[in-house]
Write an enzyme that holds these catalytic residues in place. Structure first.
Site, PDB file in Angstrom:
ATOM      1  N   ASN A  73       8.468 -23.009  41.965  1.00 56.57           N
ATOM      2  CA  ASN A  73       8.910 -23.722  40.753  1.00 56.57           C
ATOM      3  C   ASN A  73      10.117 -22.978  40.179  1.00 56.57           C
ATOM      4  OD1 ASN A  73       9.170 -24.262  37.923  1.00 56.57           O
ATOM      5  ND2 ASN A  73       7.220 -25.327  37.991  1.00 56.57           N
TER       6      ASN A  73
ATOM      7  N   ASP B 168      11.910 -23.863  37.462  1.00 57.64           N
ATOM      8  CA  ASP B 168      12.182 -24.222  36.056  1.00 57.64           C
ATOM      9  C   ASP B 168      12.834 -23.089  35.274  1.00 57.64           C
ATOM     10  OD1 ASP B 168      10.887 -26.592  36.526  1.00 57.64           O
ATOM     11  OD2 ASP B 168       9.126 -26.140  35.308  1.00 57.64           O
ATOM     12  N   HIS B 169      12.338 -21.856  35.522  1.00 58.36           N
ATOM     13  CA  HIS B 169      12.789 -20.771  34.647  1.00 58.36           C
ATOM     14  C   HIS B 169      14.183 -20.262  34.976  1.00 58.36           C
ATOM     15  CE1 HIS B 169       9.334 -21.117  32.287  1.00 58.36           C
ATOM     16  NE2 HIS B 169       8.511 -20.823  33.257  1.00 58.36           N
TER      17      HIS B 169
ATOM     18  N   GLY C  44       5.734 -20.466  39.726  1.00 52.75           N
ATOM     19  CA  GLY C  44       7.064 -20.356  39.141  1.00 52.75           C
ATOM     20  C   GLY C  44       7.314 -19.042  38.441  1.00 52.75           C
ATOM     21  N   HIS C  45       6.679 -18.869  37.293  1.00 58.00           N
ATOM     22  CA  HIS C  45       7.023 -17.758  36.399  1.00 58.00           C
ATOM     23  C   HIS C  45       6.979 -16.407  37.103  1.00 58.00           C
ATOM     24  CE1 HIS C  45       6.450 -14.905  33.036  1.00 58.00           C
ATOM     25  NE2 HIS C  45       7.344 -15.690  32.467  1.00 58.00           N
TER      26      HIS C  45
ATOM     27  N   ARG D 178      21.824 -20.465  27.064  1.00 55.42           N
ATOM     28  CA  ARG D 178      23.224 -20.356  26.644  1.00 55.42           C
ATOM     29  C   ARG D 178      23.985 -21.672  26.812  1.00 55.42           C
ATOM     30  NH1 ARG D 178      25.251 -15.010  26.192  1.00 55.42           N
ATOM     31  NH2 ARG D 178      23.571 -13.908  25.159  1.00 55.42           N
TER      32      ARG D 178
ATOM     33  N   HIS E  53      -0.465 -22.741  38.189  1.00 60.33           N
ATOM     34  CA  HIS E  53      -0.355 -22.338  36.786  1.00 60.33           C
ATOM     35  C   HIS E  53      -0.899 -20.940  36.574  1.00 60.33           C
ATOM     36  CE1 HIS E  53       0.539 -22.717  32.621  1.00 60.33           C
ATOM     37  NE2 HIS E  53       1.101 -23.877  32.890  1.00 60.33           N
ATOM     38  N   GLY E  54      -0.002 -20.060  36.185  1.00 63.62           N
ATOM     39  CA  GLY E  54      -0.386 -18.687  35.864  1.00 63.62           C
ATOM     40  C   GLY E  54      -0.666 -17.820  37.087  1.00 63.62           C
TER      41      GLY E  54
ATOM     42  N   THR F 204       4.076 -23.947  27.412  1.00 63.96           N
ATOM     43  CA  THR F 204       4.014 -24.411  28.797  1.00 63.96           C
ATOM     44  C   THR F 204       2.839 -25.395  28.877  1.00 63.96           C
ATOM     45  OG1 THR F 204       3.826 -23.734  31.122  1.00 63.96           O
ATOM     46  CG2 THR F 204       2.564 -22.458  29.506  1.00 63.96           C
ATOM     47  N   THR F 205       2.687 -26.056  30.021  1.00 65.06           N
ATOM     48  CA  THR F 205       1.604 -27.025  30.172  1.00 65.06           C
ATOM     49  C   THR F 205       0.270 -26.340  29.849  1.00 65.06           C
ATOM     50  OG1 THR F 205       2.912 -27.902  31.989  1.00 65.06           O
ATOM     51  CG2 THR F 205       0.686 -28.770  31.741  1.00 65.06           C
TER      52      THR F 205
ATOM     53  N   HIS G 284       9.686 -29.208  36.734  1.00 67.12           N
ATOM     54  CA  HIS G 284       9.056 -30.012  35.685  1.00 67.12           C
ATOM     55  C   HIS G 284      10.168 -30.506  34.770  1.00 67.12           C
ATOM     56  CE1 HIS G 284       5.792 -30.131  32.245  1.00 67.12           C
ATOM     57  NE2 HIS G 284       6.449 -31.263  32.370  1.00 67.12           N
TER      58      HIS G 284
ATOM     59  N   GLU H  38      -3.536 -31.507  41.931  1.00 60.55           N
ATOM     60  CA  GLU H  38      -3.198 -30.098  41.717  1.00 60.55           C
ATOM     61  C   GLU H  38      -4.167 -29.564  40.678  1.00 60.55           C
ATOM     62  OE1 GLU H  38       0.881 -28.962  41.189  1.00 60.55           O
ATOM     63  OE2 GLU H  38       0.313 -27.107  40.144  1.00 60.55           O
TER      64      GLU H  38
ATOM     65  N   ARG I  32      10.865 -32.005  31.479  1.00 59.72           N
ATOM     66  CA  ARG I  32      10.122 -32.241  30.245  1.00 59.72           C
ATOM     67  C   ARG I  32      10.860 -33.251  29.383  1.00 59.72           C
ATOM     68  NH1 ARG I  32       6.060 -28.115  29.268  1.00 59.72           N
ATOM     69  NH2 ARG I  32       5.883 -29.159  27.274  1.00 59.72           N
TER      70      ARG I  32
ATOM     71  N   GLU J  94       7.294 -32.633  38.495  1.00 61.14           N
ATOM     72  CA  GLU J  94       6.215 -32.799  37.512  1.00 61.14           C
ATOM     73  C   GLU J  94       6.761 -33.545  36.314  1.00 61.14           C
ATOM     74  OE1 GLU J  94       5.234 -28.836  36.495  1.00 61.14           O
ATOM     75  OE2 GLU J  94       4.621 -28.306  38.506  1.00 61.14           O
TER      76      GLU J  94
ATOM     77  N   ARG K 178      13.974 -29.050  28.035  1.00 56.66           N
ATOM     78  CA  ARG K 178      14.224 -27.653  27.652  1.00 56.66           C
ATOM     79  C   ARG K 178      14.708 -26.803  28.824  1.00 56.66           C
ATOM     80  NH1 ARG K 178       8.117 -25.617  26.361  1.00 56.66           N
ATOM     81  NH2 ARG K 178       8.182 -27.456  25.024  1.00 56.66           N
ATOM     82  N   HIS K 179      14.395 -27.218  30.037  1.00 52.93           N
ATOM     83  CA  HIS K 179      14.943 -26.469  31.187  1.00 52.93           C
ATOM     84  C   HIS K 179      15.581 -27.410  32.216  1.00 52.93           C
ATOM     85  CE1 HIS K 179      10.798 -27.178  32.416  1.00 52.93           C
ATOM     86  NE2 HIS K 179      10.321 -26.133  31.755  1.00 52.93           N
TER      87      HIS K 179
HETATM   88  N1  PXP Z   1       1.938 -26.448  38.347  1.00 54.96           N
HETATM   89  C1  PXP Z   1       2.101 -27.176  37.221  1.00 54.96           C
HETATM   90  C2  PXP Z   1       1.516 -28.548  37.169  1.00 54.96           C
HETATM   91  C3  PXP Z   1       2.826 -26.670  36.126  1.00 54.96           C
HETATM   92  O1  PXP Z   1       2.974 -27.418  35.011  1.00 54.96           O
HETATM   93  C4  PXP Z   1       3.393 -25.381  36.224  1.00 54.96           C
HETATM   94  C5  PXP Z   1       4.226 -24.846  35.095  1.00 54.96           C
HETATM   95  O2  PXP Z   1       5.339 -25.666  34.923  1.00 54.96           O
HETATM   96  C6  PXP Z   1       3.205 -24.661  37.423  1.00 54.96           C
HETATM   97  C7  PXP Z   1       2.450 -25.217  38.447  1.00 54.96           C
HETATM   98  C8  PXP Z   1       3.769 -23.302  37.599  1.00 54.96           C
HETATM   99  O3  PXP Z   1       3.163 -22.426  36.697  1.00 54.96           O
HETATM  100  P1  PXP Z   1       3.675 -20.931  36.584  1.00 54.96           P
HETATM  101  O4  PXP Z   1       5.102 -20.978  36.101  1.00 54.96           O
HETATM  102  O5  PXP Z   1       2.744 -20.311  35.594  1.00 54.96           O
HETATM  103  O6  PXP Z   1       3.587 -20.313  37.949  1.00 54.96           O
END
Ligand code: PXP
Length: 248
Positions: free
Chosen positions: A16, A18-19, A224-225, A27, A202-203, A109-110, A52, A162, A54, A79, A58-59
């Site tokens: 992911n 996104d970040h 992602g993160h 910026r 997630h996480g 976050t979600t 994702h 998922e 949104r 997503e 935001r990203h």
């Molecule tokens: N899966 C879904 C459905 C999510 O919403 C997210 C966060 O956008 C992730 C996976 C990835 O989560 P993380 O950034 O905590 O790894």
């Protein structure tokens, strides 16, 4: 462990990005580009790129989707919330996979999975699933690891889910973590009996993903993160390779 007649032949990693876009948007700049990040992640072994988009943008921006859908070499998983604006975007962009997620404007976050048992929710989700499948996309639902939610996902017409691993990732101690693993294991068993493709995310990070992979049900992890955070110090290619090495 219960007897199982199959486990995923290959565990796939969806990165992911996104970040990367979060840093760009901080910026309002043109860099760093999530499109470049996606290419590097794929070269380092990612099997999928996940983003994702949104409602507040935001990203990830629409421009990112427009370019990613043409440049991603593996699979693009987008997503999005169950909203008309988003469904129209999916139909225009046409990525490989749409993962429907809940979205609250004020959340960082979600925060949880779709509640398919909530009044009215199942109808809206089923209508969105039918429409996206008719448009030729694969459709997945992001749900909590709950047996009733898995069955409701099947009723909504999807063959992919998922599982939200946030509660597992945030478990405060070993007993709590073991309980969450059991919930995930039970949800996976039901999904498998319904012949579903099981993703999770997630996480997740370098220190908690292996216990989930060891359950032997989950075919795909979307992370992602943790990967983007590690990339700040090690570079993105190394960060993705480190995760691929853990999963294979
Ligand atoms: N899966 C879904 C459905 C999510 O919403 C997210 C966060 O956008 C992730 C996976 C990835 O989560 P993380 O950034 O905590 O790894």
């Amino acid at each position: 462990m219960p007897d199982r007649d199959r486990s995923p032949a290959v565990v796939r990693l969806g990165v992911n990005v996104d970040h990367v876009a979060t840093i760009r948007q901080a910026r309002q700049a043109s860099y760093p580009d999530p499109v470049a990040a996606a290419a590097i992640a794929e070269m380092a072994g990612a099997d999928q790129i996940t983003v994702h988009i949104r409602l507040d943008r935001r990203h990830i921006q629409e421009r990112d989707l427009e370019v990613l859908v043409r440049t991603v070499q593996t699979r693009l998983n987008v997503e999005m919330a169950v909203q008309e604006e988003m469904l129209l975007l999916a139909e225009r962009i046409h990525p490989h996979t749409i993962t429907l997620v809940p979205e609250r404007p004020e959340e960082v976050t979600t925060e949880g999975g779709l509640d398919l048992l909530a009044e009215g929710a199942a109808h809206a989700v089923r209508a969105a699933v039918t429409r996206l499948l008719a448009g030729g996309m694969q459709v997945s639902l992001f749900i909590d690891p709950d047996v009733a939610q898995v069955r409701a996902a099947g009723d909504a017409g999807v063959h992919m889910i998922e599982l939200n691993t946030a509660a597992y990732a945030e478990a405060s101690d070993d007993a709590d973590r073991a309980r969450e693993l059991e919930r995930i294991d039970a949800a996976c068993a039901v999904a498998d009996s319904l012949d579903m493709y099981i993703a999770a995310g997630h996480g997740l990070h370098y220190h908690n993903v292996c216990a989930l992979a060891d359950l032997d049900w989950i075919a795909e992890f979307n992370i992602g993160h943790a990967i983007i955070a590690r990339a700040v110090f090690s570079g993105l290619e190394q960060a993705v390779r480190d995760m691929v090495d853990l999963l294979r």
